[in-house]
Design a protein around this motif. Structure first.
Motif, PDB file in Angstrom:
ATOM      1  N   LEU A  48       2.900   0.374   3.320  1.00 35.46           N
ATOM      2  CA  LEU A  48       2.436  -0.531   4.220  1.00 35.46           C
ATOM      3  C   LEU A  48       2.309  -1.805   3.630  1.00 35.46           C
ATOM      4  O   LEU A  48       1.826  -1.995   2.442  1.00 35.46           O
ATOM      5  CB  LEU A  48       0.838  -0.311   4.561  1.00 35.46           C
ATOM      6  CG  LEU A  48       0.336  -1.084   5.770  1.00 35.46           C
ATOM      7  CD1 LEU A  48       1.052  -0.691   7.317  1.00 35.46           C
ATOM      8  CD2 LEU A  48      -0.891  -0.576   6.082  1.00 35.46           C
ATOM      9  N   TYR A  49       2.661  -3.021   4.011  1.00 33.16           N
ATOM     10  CA  TYR A  49       2.668  -4.390   3.542  1.00 33.16           C
ATOM     11  C   TYR A  49       1.876  -5.220   4.408  1.00 33.16           C
ATOM     12  O   TYR A  49       1.825  -5.282   5.551  1.00 33.16           O
ATOM     13  CB  TYR A  49       4.158  -5.086   3.582  1.00 33.16           C
ATOM     14  CG  TYR A  49       5.084  -4.038   2.752  1.00 33.16           C
ATOM     15  CD1 TYR A  49       6.134  -3.240   3.416  1.00 33.16           C
ATOM     16  CD2 TYR A  49       5.274  -4.009   1.399  1.00 33.16           C
ATOM     17  CE1 TYR A  49       6.838  -2.653   2.849  1.00 33.16           C
ATOM     18  CE2 TYR A  49       6.066  -3.309   0.844  1.00 33.16           C
ATOM     19  CZ  TYR A  49       7.017  -2.551   1.494  1.00 33.16           C
ATOM     20  OH  TYR A  49       8.056  -1.936   0.855  1.00 33.16           O
ATOM     21  N   CYS A  94       0.731  -1.275   0.060  1.00 32.93           N
ATOM     22  CA  CYS A  94       0.007   0.063   0.027  1.00 32.93           C
ATOM     23  C   CYS A  94       0.932   1.090   0.072  1.00 32.93           C
ATOM     24  O   CYS A  94       1.484   1.574   0.901  1.00 32.93           O
ATOM     25  CB  CYS A  94      -0.928  -0.018   1.305  1.00 32.93           C
ATOM     26  SG  CYS A  94      -1.894   1.319   1.414  1.00 32.93           S
ATOM     27  N   ALA A  95       0.947   1.760  -1.119  1.00 34.25           N
ATOM     28  CA  ALA A  95       1.806   3.099  -1.119  1.00 34.25           C
ATOM     29  C   ALA A  95       0.983   4.160  -0.597  1.00 34.25           C
ATOM     30  O   ALA A  95      -0.124   4.487  -0.994  1.00 34.25           O
ATOM     31  CB  ALA A  95       1.969   3.326  -2.776  1.00 34.25           C
ATOM     32  N   ILE A  96       1.567   5.016   0.240  1.00 32.69           N
ATOM     33  CA  ILE A  96       0.738   6.026   1.137  1.00 32.69           C
ATOM     34  C   ILE A  96       1.465   7.386   0.688  1.00 32.69           C
ATOM     35  O   ILE A  96       2.685   7.416   0.787  1.00 32.69           O
ATOM     36  CB  ILE A  96       0.986   5.788   2.637  1.00 32.69           C
ATOM     37  CG1 ILE A  96       0.396   4.247   2.915  1.00 32.69           C
ATOM     38  CG2 ILE A  96       0.222   6.879   3.340  1.00 32.69           C
ATOM     39  CD1 ILE A  96       0.490   3.862   4.294  1.00 32.69           C
ATOM     40  N   GLN A 131       6.048  -2.136   7.887  1.00 29.67           N
ATOM     41  CA  GLN A 131       5.789  -0.951   7.059  1.00 29.67           C
ATOM     42  C   GLN A 131       7.554  -0.751   6.654  1.00 29.67           C
ATOM     43  O   GLN A 131       8.501  -0.986   7.440  1.00 29.67           O
ATOM     44  CB  GLN A 131       5.245   0.075   8.062  1.00 29.67           C
ATOM     45  CG  GLN A 131       5.286   1.427   7.540  1.00 29.67           C
ATOM     46  CD  GLN A 131       4.728   2.522   8.496  1.00 29.67           C
ATOM     47  OE1 GLN A 131       4.886   2.357   9.544  1.00 29.67           O
ATOM     48  NE2 GLN A 131       3.509   3.563   8.110  1.00 29.67           N
ATOM     49  N   ASP A 132       7.498   0.077   5.860  1.00 32.45           N
ATOM     50  CA  ASP A 132       9.173   0.331   5.471  1.00 32.45           C
ATOM     51  C   ASP A 132       9.507   1.467   6.267  1.00 32.45           C
ATOM     52  O   ASP A 132       8.803   2.278   7.206  1.00 32.45           O
ATOM     53  CB  ASP A 132       9.125   0.771   3.907  1.00 32.45           C
ATOM     54  CG  ASP A 132       8.569   2.111   3.433  1.00 32.45           C
ATOM     55  OD1 ASP A 132       8.926   2.646   2.471  1.00 32.45           O
ATOM     56  OD2 ASP A 132       7.635   2.554   4.284  1.00 32.45           O
ATOM     57  N   ASN A 133      10.732   1.818   6.247  1.00 32.23           N
ATOM     58  CA  ASN A 133      11.459   2.608   7.364  1.00 32.23           C
ATOM     59  C   ASN A 133      11.060   4.140   7.146  1.00 32.23           C
ATOM     60  O   ASN A 133      10.707   4.892   7.934  1.00 32.23           O
ATOM     61  CB  ASN A 133      12.935   2.570   7.160  1.00 32.23           C
ATOM     62  CG  ASN A 133      13.508   1.277   7.755  1.00 32.23           C
ATOM     63  OD1 ASN A 133      12.890   0.789   8.550  1.00 32.23           O
ATOM     64  ND2 ASN A 133      14.779   1.050   7.297  1.00 32.23           N
TER      65      ASN A 133
END
Length: 126
Positions: A79-80, A22-24, A72-74
């Motif tokens: 969001l994964y 999920c690109a936020i 979540q990435d840094n």
């Protein structure tokens, strides 16, 4: 403007794995809730997993515990949802969502999320 865009859905056989992303964008708060939800045909939407600003992850759907992981990435821009050992009953449209929170460790499963993506279809065949 807050924008959430899901990807990574598709068709997979039972026992397989998928990772949803999920690109936020437009959402940069230190106190937040982010979550994955799903809705199967003819069923109500259910919360699957949540992550708060303090990094506490909660899997709320009993049927996926031990199989799904939220992360979540840094940069906190993606969001994964890692989904392993998929079952036909996992078939649904999966949505990501985000909400501001008043504290860094909110109980996210109690929140009414305010920002939603359009969803990505996951189909698991037996």
């Amino acid at each position: 403007q807050v924008l959430l865009v899901e990807s990574g859905g598709g068709s997979v056989q039972a026992g397989g794995s998928l990772r949803l992303s999920c690109a936020i964008s437009g959402f940069s708060y230190s106190h937040f809730c982010m979550g994955w939800f799903r809705q199967a045909p003819g069923k109500e939407r259910e919360g699957v997993a949540h992550l708060n600003g303090g990094g506490v992850a909660t899997v709320t759907a009993d049927s996926v515990k031990g199989r799904f992981t939220i992360s979540q990435d840094n940069a906190k821009s993606t969001l994964y949802l890692q989904m392993n050992s998929l079952k036909p009953e996992d078939t649904a449209v999966y949505y990501c969502a985000a909400a501001r929170a008043p504290s860094i460790y909110p109980t996210c499963e109690l929140y009414a999320y305010e920002h939603w993506g359009r969803g990505t279809q996951v189909t698991v065949s037996s």
